[in-house]
Design a protein around this motif. Structure first.
Motif, PDB file in Angstrom:
ATOM      1  N   ASP A   1      33.162  42.436  41.749  1.00  0.00           N
ATOM      2  CA  ASP A   1      33.353  41.911  40.386  1.00  0.00           C
ATOM      3  C   ASP A   1      33.169  43.030  39.373  1.00  0.00           C
ATOM      4  O   ASP A   1      32.457  44.007  39.629  1.00  0.00           O
ATOM      5  CB  ASP A   1      32.397  40.747  40.093  1.00  0.00           C
TER       6      ASP A   1
ATOM      7  N   ASP B   1      32.859  43.371  34.952  1.00  0.00           N
ATOM      8  CA  ASP B   1      32.820  42.741  33.628  1.00  0.00           C
ATOM      9  C   ASP B   1      32.919  41.219  33.752  1.00  0.00           C
ATOM     10  O   ASP B   1      33.693  40.561  33.041  1.00  0.00           O
ATOM     11  CB  ASP B   1      33.956  43.292  32.762  1.00  0.00           C
ATOM     12  N   ASP B   2      32.154  40.662  34.684  1.00  0.00           N
ATOM     13  CA  ASP B   2      32.105  39.213  34.939  1.00  0.00           C
ATOM     14  C   ASP B   2      33.432  38.639  35.425  1.00  0.00           C
ATOM     15  O   ASP B   2      33.664  37.434  35.340  1.00  0.00           O
ATOM     16  CB  ASP B   2      31.651  38.447  33.684  1.00  0.00           C
ATOM     17  N   ARG B   3      34.316  39.478  35.937  1.00  0.00           N
ATOM     18  CA  ARG B   3      35.578  38.997  36.494  1.00  0.00           C
ATOM     19  C   ARG B   3      35.586  39.258  37.987  1.00  0.00           C
ATOM     20  O   ARG B   3      35.266  40.357  38.439  1.00  0.00           O
ATOM     21  CB  ARG B   3      36.771  39.715  35.861  1.00  0.00           C
ATOM     22  N   LYS B   4      35.995  38.267  38.747  1.00  0.00           N
ATOM     23  CA  LYS B   4      36.100  38.426  40.189  1.00  0.00           C
ATOM     24  C   LYS B   4      37.287  39.320  40.513  1.00  0.00           C
ATOM     25  O   LYS B   4      38.380  39.147  39.982  1.00  0.00           O
ATOM     26  CB  LYS B   4      36.289  37.057  40.846  1.00  0.00           C
ATOM     27  N   LEU B   5      37.065  40.306  41.381  1.00  0.00           N
ATOM     28  CA  LEU B   5      38.127  41.220  41.792  1.00  0.00           C
ATOM     29  C   LEU B   5      38.563  40.884  43.213  1.00  0.00           C
ATOM     30  O   LEU B   5      37.767  40.949  44.145  1.00  0.00           O
ATOM     31  CB  LEU B   5      37.658  42.678  41.735  1.00  0.00           C
TER      32      LEU B   5
ATOM     33  N   ARG C   1      42.825  40.826  39.411  1.00  0.00           N
ATOM     34  CA  ARG C   1      42.210  39.551  39.046  1.00  0.00           C
ATOM     35  C   ARG C   1      42.901  38.423  39.810  1.00  0.00           C
ATOM     36  O   ARG C   1      43.950  38.606  40.416  1.00  0.00           O
ATOM     37  CB  ARG C   1      42.358  39.296  37.552  1.00  0.00           C
TER      38      ARG C   1
ATOM     39  N   SER D   1      44.510  36.178  38.480  1.00  0.00           N
ATOM     40  CA  SER D   1      45.809  36.024  37.821  1.00  0.00           C
ATOM     41  C   SER D   1      46.843  37.033  38.320  1.00  0.00           C
ATOM     42  O   SER D   1      48.027  36.922  38.016  1.00  0.00           O
ATOM     43  CB  SER D   1      45.646  36.182  36.307  1.00  0.00           C
TER      44      SER D   1
ATOM     45  N   GLU E   1      43.496  45.685  38.454  1.00  0.00           N
ATOM     46  CA  GLU E   1      42.157  46.056  38.004  1.00  0.00           C
ATOM     47  C   GLU E   1      41.711  47.418  38.538  1.00  0.00           C
ATOM     48  O   GLU E   1      40.540  47.746  38.483  1.00  0.00           O
ATOM     49  CB  GLU E   1      41.147  44.982  38.417  1.00  0.00           C
TER      50      GLU E   1
ATOM     51  N   ARG F   1      31.464  48.968  30.581  1.00  0.00           N
ATOM     52  CA  ARG F   1      31.269  47.626  31.120  1.00  0.00           C
ATOM     53  C   ARG F   1      30.720  47.708  32.544  1.00  0.00           C
ATOM     54  O   ARG F   1      31.104  48.586  33.300  1.00  0.00           O
ATOM     55  CB  ARG F   1      32.588  46.848  31.109  1.00  0.00           C
TER      56      ARG F   1
END
Length: 201
Positions: A45, A47-51, A86, A88, A92, A181
């Protein structure tokens, strides 16, 4: 890659026709190994985003030494690269991992066979780079973990050996920071490789 696979198949075919090489103890023998394969990394992860991570290619090599008929020590260094995105689908960035692996294996000698299965484990030091889509390099802490592995050696001759192996690495997450981040990288993963060993004595 295609050329390497073709050569490997030719070697196996010739060995199968000749039927002269049997598996041998590697006690007191020093060998070198080269390997290529695929790597299935864990998700991380940033910046609080799952990779979500892509399947990567892995390559490297090392040395192996037979301590007894059944026990061998091995040092391997491998390099793998894989992308991330991401959920989406937005890019990343890319990860690179160099794994310095110290381990041992127990080798199962089978009578009148060219095959030697083995199982092992050991310690892994993981050197990690993360490059953001902007080209910015992240700071990523060095990881330390353990591995379990299993595979089989096929003795073409007493010196030349074909190898196939599956290796799983388990390691705690490490901190990373890029573009101001934070994130967490999980160095765990599973690799499947094929390779060649050569014993000098």
């Amino acid at each position: 890659m295609k050329r390497l696979v073709t050569v490997a198949w030719i070697v196996v075919a010739v060995a199968g026709l000749s039927g002269t090489a049997l598996a041998d103890s590697i006690k007191g023998k020093l060998g070198v190994t080269g390997r290529l394969g695929v790597y299935l990394p864990a998700e991380s992860d940033f910046d609080d985003r799952k990779l979500e991570t892509d399947v990567g290619f892995i390559g490297g090599g090392g040395v192996i030494y037979g301590i007894t008929d059944n026990i061998a020590a091995e040092i391997d260094v491998t390099h793998t690269e894989f992308g991330s995105n991401r959920v989406s689908g937005l890019d990343e960035g890319d990860f690179e991992v160099v794994n310095v692996s110290l381990g041992g294996q127990y080798r199962f000698l089978l009578p009148q066979s060219k095959f030697v299965p083995y199982a092992g484990g050991g310690l892994d030091i993981l050197l990690i780079d993360y490059t953001r889509p902007s080209g910015t390099k992240a700071h990523v802490d060095t990881g330390v973990g353990v591995h379990v592995n299993g595979g089989v050696d096929y003795f073409v001759t007493r010196q030349l050996v074909l190898n196939a192996e599956v290796k799983g690495v388990i390691a705690p997450e490490v901190d990373m920071t890029a573009e101001g981040r934070p994130g967490n990288f999980d160095p765990s993963g599973v690799a499947g490789t094929v390779g060649v060993r050569f014993f000098f004595n």
